[in-house]
Write an enzyme that holds these catalytic residues in place. Sequence first.
Site, PDB file in Angstrom:
ATOM      1  CB  SER A  85      14.421 -12.337  -6.096  1.00 27.80           C
ATOM      2  OG  SER A  85      14.850 -12.829  -4.953  1.00 27.80           O
ATOM      3  CB  THR A 192      14.344  -6.496  -2.507  1.00 30.70           C
ATOM      4  OG1 THR A 192      13.419  -6.315  -3.548  1.00 30.70           O
ATOM      5  CG2 THR A 192      15.443  -5.689  -2.215  1.00 30.70           C
ATOM      6  CB  THR A 210      15.577  -6.010  -5.985  1.00 33.62           C
ATOM      7  OG1 THR A 210      14.561  -7.032  -6.201  1.00 33.62           O
ATOM      8  CG2 THR A 210      15.072  -4.674  -6.778  1.00 33.62           C
ATOM      9  NE  ARG A 220       8.230  -2.508 -10.796  1.00 32.38           N
ATOM     10  CZ  ARG A 220       8.607  -3.200  -9.482  1.00 32.38           C
ATOM     11  NH1 ARG A 220       9.718  -3.368  -9.670  1.00 32.38           N
ATOM     12  NH2 ARG A 220       7.967  -2.919  -8.548  1.00 32.38           N
ATOM     13  CB  VAL A 221      12.553   1.941 -11.653  1.00 32.81           C
ATOM     14  CG1 VAL A 221      13.201   2.201 -10.354  1.00 32.81           C
ATOM     15  CG2 VAL A 221      13.298   1.923 -12.752  1.00 32.81           C
ATOM     16  N   GLY A 222      11.459  -0.256  -9.410  1.00 36.96           N
ATOM     17  CA  GLY A 222      10.550  -0.352  -8.047  1.00 36.96           C
ATOM     18  C   GLY A 222      10.880   0.491  -7.068  1.00 36.96           C
ATOM     19  CG  ASP A 223      10.537  -0.753  -3.112  1.00 32.03           C
ATOM     20  OD1 ASP A 223      10.468  -1.763  -4.032  1.00 32.03           O
ATOM     21  OD2 ASP A 223      10.754  -1.092  -1.797  1.00 32.03           O
ATOM     22  CB  THR A 243      11.411  -6.962   0.996  1.00 30.81           C
ATOM     23  OG1 THR A 243      11.242  -7.860  -0.024  1.00 30.81           O
ATOM     24  CG2 THR A 243      10.715  -7.591   1.968  1.00 30.81           C
ATOM     25  N   GLY A 244       8.883  -6.329  -1.054  1.00 28.23           N
ATOM     26  CA  GLY A 244       7.722  -6.508  -1.336  1.00 28.23           C
ATOM     27  C   GLY A 244       7.524  -5.599  -2.601  1.00 28.23           C
ATOM     28  N   GLY A 246       6.975  -3.037  -4.840  1.00 32.57           N
ATOM     29  CA  GLY A 246       7.447  -1.628  -4.894  1.00 32.57           C
ATOM     30  C   GLY A 246       6.590  -0.504  -5.060  1.00 32.57           C
TER      31      GLY A 246
HETATM   32  C1  SD4 Z   1      10.582  -4.340  -6.593  1.00 32.82           C
HETATM   33  N1  SD4 Z   1      10.552  -4.318  -3.858  1.00 32.82           N
HETATM   34  O1  SD4 Z   1      11.053  -4.105  -7.376  1.00 32.82           O
HETATM   35  C2  SD4 Z   1      11.143  -5.055  -4.974  1.00 32.82           C
HETATM   36  C3  SD4 Z   1      10.747  -6.244  -5.171  1.00 32.82           C
HETATM   37  C4  SD4 Z   1      10.792  -7.130  -3.886  1.00 32.82           C
HETATM   38  O2  SD4 Z   1      10.424  -8.705  -2.591  1.00 32.82           O
HETATM   39  O3  SD4 Z   1      11.426  -6.542  -2.860  1.00 32.82           O
HETATM   40  N2  SD4 Z   1      10.353  -8.133  -3.721  1.00 32.82           N
HETATM   41  O4  SD4 Z   1       9.227  -3.926  -6.443  1.00 32.82           O
END
Ligand code: SD4
Length: 330
Positions: A85, A192, A210, A220-223, A243-244, A246
């Site tokens: 990941s 992440t 991440t 796609r771009v996350g947080d 984390t989690g 995004g």
């Molecule tokens: C995302 N926050 O790309 C990241 C992924 C992640 O635990 O943290 N997963 O959304």
Amino acid sequence: MSSRREFLKKTGLASSLAFMGFSAFSASPKKLSLTIKNSPVVISTWRFGMPANMVAMKVLYNDGRALDAVEQGVRVPEADPAVTSVGYGGLPDFSGRVTLDACIMDETGNCGSVAFLQNIKHPISVARKVMEDTEHVMLVGQGALQFAIGNGFKKDVLLTKGAEKAFLEHKNAIKKAKYDEIKRSQEEDHDTIGMLALDKNGNLSGACTTSGLAWKMHGRVGDSPIIGAGLFVDNEVGAATATGRGEAVIKTSGAFLVVELMRMGKSPQEACEIAVQRIIDKQADHKDFQVGFLALNKKGETGAFAIKKGFQFALHNGSENKLIDSEFKI
Ligand code: SD4
């Protein structure tokens, strides 16, 4: 000067020094002796934070900057193909390509970020280059790749055999239209590394990197590369990372929120709990995803909280490194 006033003066000085990180104070009529003893702290997300913390703490033990510690620390899972990941070995997007997001922030409030970056094993170091060698904060996609190559980063194939196999299995699941299964596996296949550090000089920095949500849409771009969402550092107050899912973190400016709550006097633990509650209150589908926050304040106090069971974090307090189960809300 009366002895009482003298005592108050010394005590006041001692507590200011303690706040600044000088924890031992002794005075004699002839000589003031100060011992600088700001115990370094490193906190990071998930099990793979354990070896990452060890590398980061080594930097801090050697009087290194928190900034160097977090960069060196998160490079560990970035390079590890077993971590699916983050960085090399990360699970790909819907089109089979591994795309990486990362950001870094130092004690001066300076920050750098890359998003949707392909073929570079250490996006965190590219993010640091953006921070230090450009006037910008964020580079994305091809532009980020060109910048990396222009600065000596080597192009690598990031999709490992194992990640490719998982991708092909996922594609079959799509064909069979097992969408629930895909959604569930999305929730499991993303983690992440967010890392926060406090160095011996009492300075804070953070890093977050991440490969994002597995099987995400291409582009796609996350947080994680968004300053204020996946990471925020204010050296007067504290630092936070997320984390989690995004999208949920971006919607609530998660890391910034945690730091602002600490600014208002909340402890790192309270700040993480309130930020999680904010997501629960505002996002009706919160039962479908996980978000976890970590926080570290100027005094070296830490906090962690998640929506659901299962979030773990690694905490190195200068003498021991521990994997801890986070508290959670539902
Ligand atoms: C995302 N926050 O790309 C990241 C992924 C992640 O635990 O943290 N997963 O959304």
